[in-house]
Design an enzyme around this catalytic site. Structure first.
Site, PDB file in Angstrom:
ATOM      1  CE1 TYR A 290     -78.174  14.945 -11.147  1.00  0.00           C
ATOM      2  CE2 TYR A 290     -76.258  15.716 -12.358  1.00  0.00           C
ATOM      3  CZ  TYR A 290     -76.813  15.149 -11.237  1.00  0.00           C
ATOM      4  OH  TYR A 290     -76.006  14.791 -10.189  1.00  0.00           O
TER       5      TYR A 290
ATOM      6  CE  LYS B 131     -85.832   8.965   1.435  1.00  0.00           C
ATOM      7  NZ  LYS B 131     -85.319   8.193   2.575  1.00  0.00           N
TER       8      LYS B 131
ATOM      9  CG  ASP C 104     -82.636   6.381   3.236  1.00  0.00           C
ATOM     10  OD1 ASP C 104     -83.018   5.584   2.350  1.00  0.00           O
ATOM     11  OD2 ASP C 104     -83.393   6.772   4.138  1.00  0.00           O
TER      12      ASP C 104
ATOM     13  CG  ASP D 196     -73.420  12.927  -9.669  1.00  0.00           C
ATOM     14  OD1 ASP D 196     -72.266  12.490  -9.793  1.00  0.00           O
ATOM     15  OD2 ASP D 196     -73.683  14.141  -9.696  1.00  0.00           O
TER      16      ASP D 196
END
Ligand code: NAI
Length: 349
Positions: A129, A176, A209, A233
């Protein structure tokens, strides 16, 4: 009698679309709580831009800097060039580094799940971001993901401190790190380090995930969750879907000195002006603001009144196929609040 709170001033930004409708409902409900608040009301957004050429007038920055606390309705962000999201602008300018999203079941609001109670901490200042994008060639663009130890440490500390203060049992970190070994690896390492200072809080790790699948399979296994900006988000909208949708989820953006509370949904242009918008998310954001002011009793009363209202399908709002418009909802909620305070007959019918 107003609560013993020293009078607090709040910068209020109603926003556009349904913003003014839900803000006026929120003000009426807060007035019924007898909290000694003063609203310094300013607007920002598309209409202000059309009228003045400025998206966020200087008066908003001045007021927020003075009051340190703001409550904001949704603001339309036109897609494309020329506009930066006002939300991103305020978070960046005032270093509101912790985005806090409680994801909690309310009354009998239709959902596949019961008693969901997750509090998500999303790092608000870095990751993808930061706007560090580069057009390498006509056929290649790059975004740079930035993760620092300092920002990771302070969001992790916020999550663990929250867990301790609210008697929560577990903090889960989402990354991740198996793929982004350096950036997500740094975030994970830092949260692990912070977790060592909180031996009474269980600490678990999960990949993003799997997190998405686990939240859908069994959200009740999660308690406090801490993650990076982009995953936060996505997970917060996924979480909203577990408890009835964006109309039911509040949000706070908190820095060291300042805090901005806001409904997480958008300006809903499809229903703006129709008098059917659901003010619940903004009201729950206002309840978080009262918590921030340490006006716990009134904040809990407000949350309990909303929960009680949604126990009865006859009180459901239009967004969940119920009969109540914004005006009727507001009246009903105020009745419930007043009844709880012993000011009117306990019967709300
Ligand atoms: P949206 O959240 O405005 O609307 C999605 C759907 O949910 C619509 O069908 C809408 O009617 C419904 N909805 C949302 N809030 C509702 C409420 N309180 N009561 C009843 N129904 C409600 O999302 P959308 O359409 O993607 O965005 C519209 C505009 O809002 C865009 O310009 C976007 O940039 C902006 N936006 C602003 C945000 C903010 O200021 N925090 C957050 C998200 C979007």
């Amino acid at each position: 009698m107003p609560s013993p709170l020293h009078r607090k001033r709040v910068t209020l930004i109603p926003g556009d679309g349904i913003g003014p409708e839900i803000t006026s409902s929120m003000k009426e409900v807060i007035a019924a709580l007898d909290v000694d608040l003063v609203w310094d009301e300013y607007n920002a957004g598309l209409k202000v831009f059309e009228e003045t050429g400025t998206l966020v007038p200087q008066s908003i920055y001045d007021s927020f800097e003075k009051n340190k606390v703001a409550l904001k309705g949704p603001i339309t962000t036109p897609i494309g060039t020329g506009f930066r999201s006002i939300n991103v602008e305020l978070r960046k300018r005032y270093d509101l580094y912790a985005c806090v999203r409680p994801i909690q079941s309310i009354g009998k609001v239709p959902s596949h799940y019961q008693a969901v109670d997750i509090v998500l901490f999303r790092e608000n200042t870095e990751d993808l971001y930061m706007g560090l994008e580069e057009q390498v060639s006509a056929d290649e663009a790059r975004s740079i993901k930035v993760i620092t130890r300092q920002a990771s440490r302070r969001i992790a500390t916020s999550a663990f401190e929250y867990a301790v203060q609210h008697n929560r049992k577990k903090v889960t970190v989402v990354t991740k790190a198996n793929i982004m070994k350096l950036s997500d690896g740094l975030f994970l390492d830092t949260v692990r380090d912070v977790s060592k200072h909180y031996p009474t809080i269980e600490f678990t790790e999960i990949l993003v995930d799997n997190m998405c699948m686990q939240m859908v399979l069994n959200p009740n296994q999660f308690d406090v969750v801490v993650t990076e900006n982009l995953y936060g988000d996505i997970l917060s909208d996924l979480g909203a879907a577990l408890v009835g949708g964006l109309g039911f989820v509040p949000g706070a953006n908190v820095g060291t000195e300042m805090a901005l509370f806001e409904a997480t949904h958008g300006s809903a242009p499809d229903i703006a002006g129709m008098g059917i918008a659901n003010p619940t998310a903004l009201l729950l954001s206002a309840a978080m603001m009262l918590d921030h002011f340490n006006v716990k009793k009134e904040a809990d009363l407000l949350r309990a009144a909303i929960d009680r209202l949604y126990q009865d399908e006859a009180n459901f709002t239009k967004d969940i196929k119920g009969p109540l418009n914004t005006r009727e909802y507001t009246t009903k909620l105020i009745q419930i609040i007043k009844a709880s305070r012993g000011k009117v007959d306990a019967k709300t019918e």
